[in-house]
Design a protein around this motif. Structure first.
Motif, PDB file in Angstrom:
ATOM      1  N   PRO A   1     -32.710  14.176   4.331  1.00  0.00           N
ATOM      2  CA  PRO A   1     -33.627  14.752   3.339  1.00  0.00           C
ATOM      3  C   PRO A   1     -34.298  13.715   2.437  1.00  0.00           C
ATOM      4  CG  PRO A   1     -31.533  15.907   3.347  1.00  0.00           C
ATOM      5  CD  PRO A   1     -31.348  14.674   4.164  1.00  0.00           C
ATOM      6  N   SER A   2     -33.644  12.593   2.147  1.00  0.00           N
ATOM      7  CA  SER A   2     -34.239  11.707   1.149  1.00  0.00           C
ATOM      8  C   SER A   2     -34.235  10.245   1.581  1.00  0.00           C
ATOM      9  CB  SER A   2     -33.485  11.858  -0.172  1.00  0.00           C
ATOM     10  OG  SER A   2     -33.727  10.745  -0.998  1.00  0.00           O
ATOM     11  N   ALA A   3     -35.417   9.671   1.762  1.00  0.00           N
ATOM     12  CA  ALA A   3     -35.517   8.250   2.085  1.00  0.00           C
ATOM     13  C   ALA A   3     -35.048   7.416   0.893  1.00  0.00           C
ATOM     14  CB  ALA A   3     -36.945   7.882   2.456  1.00  0.00           C
TER      15      ALA A   3
ATOM     16  N   THR B   1     -36.602  10.182   9.280  1.00  0.00           N
ATOM     17  CA  THR B   1     -36.831   9.710   7.922  1.00  0.00           C
ATOM     18  C   THR B   1     -36.798   8.189   7.932  1.00  0.00           C
ATOM     19  OG1 THR B   1     -35.630  11.638   7.185  1.00  0.00           O
ATOM     20  CG2 THR B   1     -36.023   9.915   5.549  1.00  0.00           C
ATOM     21  N   LEU B   2     -37.921   7.571   7.507  1.00  0.00           N
ATOM     22  CA  LEU B   2     -38.016   6.112   7.582  1.00  0.00           C
ATOM     23  C   LEU B   2     -38.194   5.538   6.184  1.00  0.00           C
ATOM     24  CD1 LEU B   2     -40.474   6.009  10.591  1.00  0.00           C
ATOM     25  CD2 LEU B   2     -37.999   5.681  10.660  1.00  0.00           C
ATOM     26  N   PHE B   3     -38.010   4.205   6.098  1.00  0.00           N
ATOM     27  CA  PHE B   3     -38.214   3.539   4.813  1.00  0.00           C
ATOM     28  C   PHE B   3     -39.701   3.451   4.474  1.00  0.00           C
ATOM     29  CE2 PHE B   3     -34.046   1.170   5.555  1.00  0.00           C
ATOM     30  CZ  PHE B   3     -33.355   2.012   4.707  1.00  0.00           C
TER      31      PHE B   3
ATOM     32  N   THR C   1     -38.717  -0.578   8.589  1.00  0.00           N
ATOM     33  CA  THR C   1     -38.995   0.836   8.789  1.00  0.00           C
ATOM     34  C   THR C   1     -37.735   1.675   9.029  1.00  0.00           C
ATOM     35  OG1 THR C   1     -41.016   0.091   9.845  1.00  0.00           O
ATOM     36  CG2 THR C   1     -40.407   2.402  10.123  1.00  0.00           C
ATOM     37  N   SER C   2     -36.886   1.199   9.964  1.00  0.00           N
ATOM     38  CA  SER C   2     -35.809   2.056  10.443  1.00  0.00           C
ATOM     39  C   SER C   2     -34.491   1.813   9.693  1.00  0.00           C
ATOM     40  CB  SER C   2     -35.575   1.799  11.937  1.00  0.00           C
ATOM     41  OG  SER C   2     -34.299   2.250  12.306  1.00  0.00           O
ATOM     42  N   PRO C   3     -33.976   2.818   9.002  1.00  0.00           N
ATOM     43  CA  PRO C   3     -32.699   2.660   8.292  1.00  0.00           C
ATOM     44  C   PRO C   3     -31.556   2.305   9.246  1.00  0.00           C
ATOM     45  CG  PRO C   3     -33.788   4.690   7.614  1.00  0.00           C
ATOM     46  CD  PRO C   3     -34.566   4.150   8.777  1.00  0.00           C
ATOM     47  N   ALA C   4     -31.450   3.028  10.372  1.00  0.00           N
ATOM     48  CA  ALA C   4     -30.333   2.794  11.288  1.00  0.00           C
ATOM     49  C   ALA C   4     -30.372   1.363  11.790  1.00  0.00           C
ATOM     50  CB  ALA C   4     -30.395   3.768  12.462  1.00  0.00           C
TER      51      ALA C   4
ATOM     52  N   LYS D   1     -43.954   4.514   5.552  1.00  0.00           N
ATOM     53  CA  LYS D   1     -44.700   5.636   6.109  1.00  0.00           C
ATOM     54  C   LYS D   1     -45.149   5.390   7.551  1.00  0.00           C
ATOM     55  CE  LYS D   1     -45.408   8.547   2.452  1.00  0.00           C
ATOM     56  NZ  LYS D   1     -44.385   8.020   1.625  1.00  0.00           N
ATOM     57  N   GLU D   2     -45.376   4.110   7.880  1.00  0.00           N
ATOM     58  CA  GLU D   2     -45.982   3.813   9.175  1.00  0.00           C
ATOM     59  C   GLU D   2     -45.120   4.297  10.358  1.00  0.00           C
ATOM     60  OE1 GLU D   2     -45.343  -0.835   9.671  1.00  0.00           O
ATOM     61  OE2 GLU D   2     -45.401  -0.127   7.623  1.00  0.00           O
ATOM     62  N   ARG D   3     -45.772   4.625  11.420  1.00  0.00           N
ATOM     63  CA  ARG D   3     -45.101   5.122  12.616  1.00  0.00           C
ATOM     64  C   ARG D   3     -45.217   4.081  13.719  1.00  0.00           C
ATOM     65  NH1 ARG D   3     -44.564  10.655  11.878  1.00  0.00           N
ATOM     66  NH2 ARG D   3     -42.850  10.523  10.441  1.00  0.00           N
ATOM     67  N   SER D   4     -44.510   3.007  13.594  1.00  0.00           N
ATOM     68  CA  SER D   4     -44.712   1.947  14.581  1.00  0.00           C
ATOM     69  C   SER D   4     -43.651   2.023  15.680  1.00  0.00           C
ATOM     70  CB  SER D   4     -44.692   0.593  13.885  1.00  0.00           C
ATOM     71  OG  SER D   4     -43.542   0.504  13.083  1.00  0.00           O
ATOM     72  N   PHE D   5     -43.084   3.204  15.879  1.00  0.00           N
ATOM     73  CA  PHE D   5     -42.017   3.283  16.883  1.00  0.00           C
ATOM     74  C   PHE D   5     -42.540   3.440  18.298  1.00  0.00           C
ATOM     75  CE2 PHE D   5     -39.213   3.525  13.474  1.00  0.00           C
ATOM     76  CZ  PHE D   5     -38.030   3.070  13.997  1.00  0.00           C
ATOM     77  N   PRO D   6     -41.878   2.857  19.224  1.00  0.00           N
ATOM     78  CA  PRO D   6     -42.311   2.970  20.617  1.00  0.00           C
ATOM     79  C   PRO D   6     -42.125   4.407  21.109  1.00  0.00           C
ATOM     80  CG  PRO D   6     -40.196   1.850  20.508  1.00  0.00           C
ATOM     81  CD  PRO D   6     -40.666   2.014  19.096  1.00  0.00           C
TER      82      PRO D   6
END
Lengths: 486, 205
Positions: free
Chosen positions: A389-391, A477-479, A317-320, A481-486
């Motif tokens: 701006p762009s995943a 901006t994530l890789f 999910t997270s690019p960083a 769609k899901e929002r599984s962040f704490p």
């Protein structure tokens, strides 16, 4: 407390909001200096990539752009090294370290003018230095090619940064000093010391003969171990717990990792000269220290791994996080490889071959540069107050960078091994060995093309976020769609 | 670890220790090695470099030769340098006392040059090789250094130092290729590279 500063405050929603406002104020205070360092670092990354491609092509096609003295292989290659080491890597490292310092001192950044002046000077020094190399004014000392006038500008710039760091540290909010700060503190102190000592002993008042080589490689290795590595580890120690929203696994492992790195890394330099005209005891000391590097490396790897445990799904999910963890894993691999390369039996084969070049890129790119990319993906939106701006561009960057560096390391490692084994056999004519390396060098040129394309995607992303293009997003901006962040 | 002072002292101490071990002690141990006067021949070893070779040393630095060529011969136990004929003995610290900067090198895209002046002693060969390495060394990936030579119209008699080029490299009729001062200096430096003299710590037998 072993977390950089927990994102969900136990004190309740009001305190959490106050924390968030604090962090936003700190980020806003960092905007100008950090973006200056990031922007110029990315520009140097592109310049360095062009030199890299030129040098790579020249190694298989010697007639390519051969009639210009400024573009001969022996000038373009050090221009590449210095553009990426001092232009890209150091500049990115300083930007990341400044932001981490402000966040971890928990006060808005002060004395921004010192940093802006430092950024301008730093870029001036690198530009003059790279131009001087192309013009034929290089010192021809690996990692220290910049002539005195350029080196002096870098030193002054660095002195500004060190003074700023001390001022910031003194003005920090009282409380725990997080592990990332130990590393930054160490790096900010070690590098200017190292750089000034080595420049004075090699360039201003050069010592004699092969003592120069010892000092040269003491620097060559320390600049990795006591400058780039600590900043990348500082960033990893911050990013992993921060993005996961949980504390680092073990405080004691982080202490052990830090002090063993400080103690052993600085003794590694002699392993670049095994079998050379230097004292045997020095070679042995460096071999021992190189093997002892397994302690900080394994300690740190366990600490990162145990922190990540149960959260690996977030890499999707997270690019960083993905860039950072890729870098952290490569740190373990490259360091273990480095320890093995210091052993005489393997060194005999790999010394003087492309194997070493593969190792260097595994360290400076797969570990260090990927970690810096991860940090920049995390930090920049917080400075600009706009999401990436762009995943797609981030995805393209990740896959081009990761497959590119994998192709480069594999081809140079295999090509280098073949080269080393054949060099060891005096019956194989030298030009036969050269011919056998060429296919691997072609593969390396292609890997350079992948990496450069990735850098273009990254640079485009960076320009687009500065211009705040695209629609305003609510979350990062994530890789996926899901929002599984704490 | 909350105290800046502990951190500072530790950072200072680890670094100072390494500096003392890897820089100061080697410097004290052999940073002042002097040349050696042979009792048999009365010759000063290593032989001092000529002014022209010294200038060539600078050209070697500027053109970045060190990135592909090492100048160190390792002993028998550490590689095949001696068996390849790159030297008659391993090189030692005393061999390098006149060199600033050092050109020990870390890469062998091309062969070691510690003794190139002995292995290849022809001035003509070196000029041809620098002008287009593949003309004398087919399959080499060394770049040409044509920018160290000038193509000029023959006025009167041809120059004495004009290169004897044939085939691909031959200049058009009425023209000649002559080495610039940099090319001459570089060749003088390459020819001076001969570390086959015996030293007490590195006998040749």
């Amino acid at each position: 407390m072993t977390s950089p500063s927990s994102s969900s405050s136990p004190k309740g929603p009001k305190a959490a909001l106050a924390d968030a406002l604090d962090r936003a104020a700190i980020d806003a205070s960092c905007r100008l200096p950090v973006l200056l360092f990031f922007g110029s670092a990315i520009a140097w990354l592109l310049v360095g990539s062009v030199f890299a491609l030129l040098a790579a092509i020249k190694l298989t096609t010697p007639e390519f752009l051969a009639d210009h003295a400024w573009l001969t292989f022996g000038r373009v290659r050090p221009a590449h090294l210095n553009a990426v080491a001092y232009g890209w890597s150091s500049t990115a490292a300083i930007g990341v370290a400044i932001w981490l310092m402000a966040r971890l001192c928990r006060v808005p950044l002060r004395h921004a003018r010192i940093l802006v002046a430092a950024a301008v000077l730093w870029n001036l020094g690198v530009a003059i230095g790279v131009t001087a190399i192309l013009a034929g004014a290089s010192n021809a000392i690996e990692w220290l090619e910049f002539p005195t006038y350029a080196a002096f500008i870098l030193f002054v710039s660095y002195a500004f940064i060190a003074v700023w760091a001390v001022l910031m540290f003194r003005e920090r909010r009282p409380g725990h000093v997080y592990v990332s700060q130990w590393y930054i503190f160490g790096a900010f102190f070690w590098f200017p010391w190292l750089y000034s000592v080595v420049n004075s002993m090699l360039v201003f008042w050069p010592v004699q003969g092969s003592v120069q080589a010892i000092i040269n490689w003491w620097f060559g290795h320390n600049v990795l171990g006591l400058w780039f590595t600590p900043i990348a580890l500082a960033s990893t120690y911050y990013m992993i717990p921060k993005i996961l929203g949980k504390p680092i696994h073990s405080y004691y492992l982080s202490i052990l990792g830090f002090w063993s790195l400080a103690l052993f890394y600085s003794w590694n330099g002699g392993h670049h000269l095994l079998g050379g005209p230097i004292p045997a005891w020095l070679q042995s000391a460096s071999i021992v220290a190189s093997v002892m590097m397994l302690i900080p490396v394994i300690t740190t790897a366990i600490n990162f791994h145990m922190t990540m445990r149960g959260s690996f799904a977030l890499l999707r999910t997270s690019p960083a996080l993905r860039f950072t963890v890729f870098g952290a894993m490569c740190y373990t691999v490259v360091s273990a490889q480095g320890s093995s390369m210091a052993l005489r039996s393997l060194n005999k084969l790999t010394h003087f071959t492309h194997y070493t070049i593969g190792h260097a890129h595994l360290g400076m790119y797969a570990f260090f540069t990927m970690t810096m990319f991860g940090a920049m993906y995390y930090i920049t939106p917080r400075l600009v107050r706009w999401e990436w701006p762009s995943a797609f561009l981030i995805k393209a960057h990740f896959w081009l960078a990761s497959t590119g560096i994998l192709l480069m390391v594999v081809s140079l490692t295999l090509g280098g091994l073949i080269q080393g084994i054949e060099l060891e056999n005096p019956k194989v004519p030298f030009l036969t060995i050269v011919a056998h390396t060429i296919p691997w060098l072609h593969a390396r040129s292609w890997s350079g093309a992948l990496l450069t394309t990735g850098h273009l995607a990254f640079a485009l992303s960076f320009v687009l976020i500065l211009l705040r293009t695209g629609k305003q997003r609510e979350g990062p901006t994530l890789f996926t769609k899901e929002r599984s962040f704490p | 670890m909350n105290r800046g002072l502990t951190l500072f002292v530790g950072i200072l101490a680890t670094f100072t220790l390494a500096w003392a071990g890897l820089v100061l002690i080697p410097y004290l141990q052999f940073g002042r090695v002097t040349d050696y006067v042979s009792e048999e021949t009365g010759q000063t070893l290593p032989p001092p470099m000529s002014g022209l070779a010294q200038r060539g040393h600078e050209v070697y630095a500027a053109e970045g030769c060190v990135y592909c060529h090492s100048q160190q011969v390792r002993g028998e136990s550490q590689g095949s340098d001696l068996a390849r004929g790159w030297g008659v003995r391993r090189t030692v610290a005393r061999d390098y006392i006149g060199e600033r900067p050092h050109f020990l090198g870390t890469m062998r895209t091309g062969p070691d040059l510690s003794n190139i002046g002995r292995r290849q002693s022809s001035v003509e060969w070196h000029h041809k090789h620098l002008y287009r390495p593949q003309s004398v060394s087919p399959g080499s990936v060394m770049p040409p250094f044509r920018f160290l030579y000038s193509l000029r119209k023959i006025v009167g008699e041809p120059s004495a130092d004009a290169l004897k080029l044939d085939g691909l490299d031959a200049p058009p009729p009425g023209w000649e290729v002559v080495p610039t001062p940099d090319a001459k200096a570089l060749v003088a430096y390459l020819l001076s590279l001969d570390r086959s003299y015996p030293l007490p710590e590195a006998p040749t037998e």
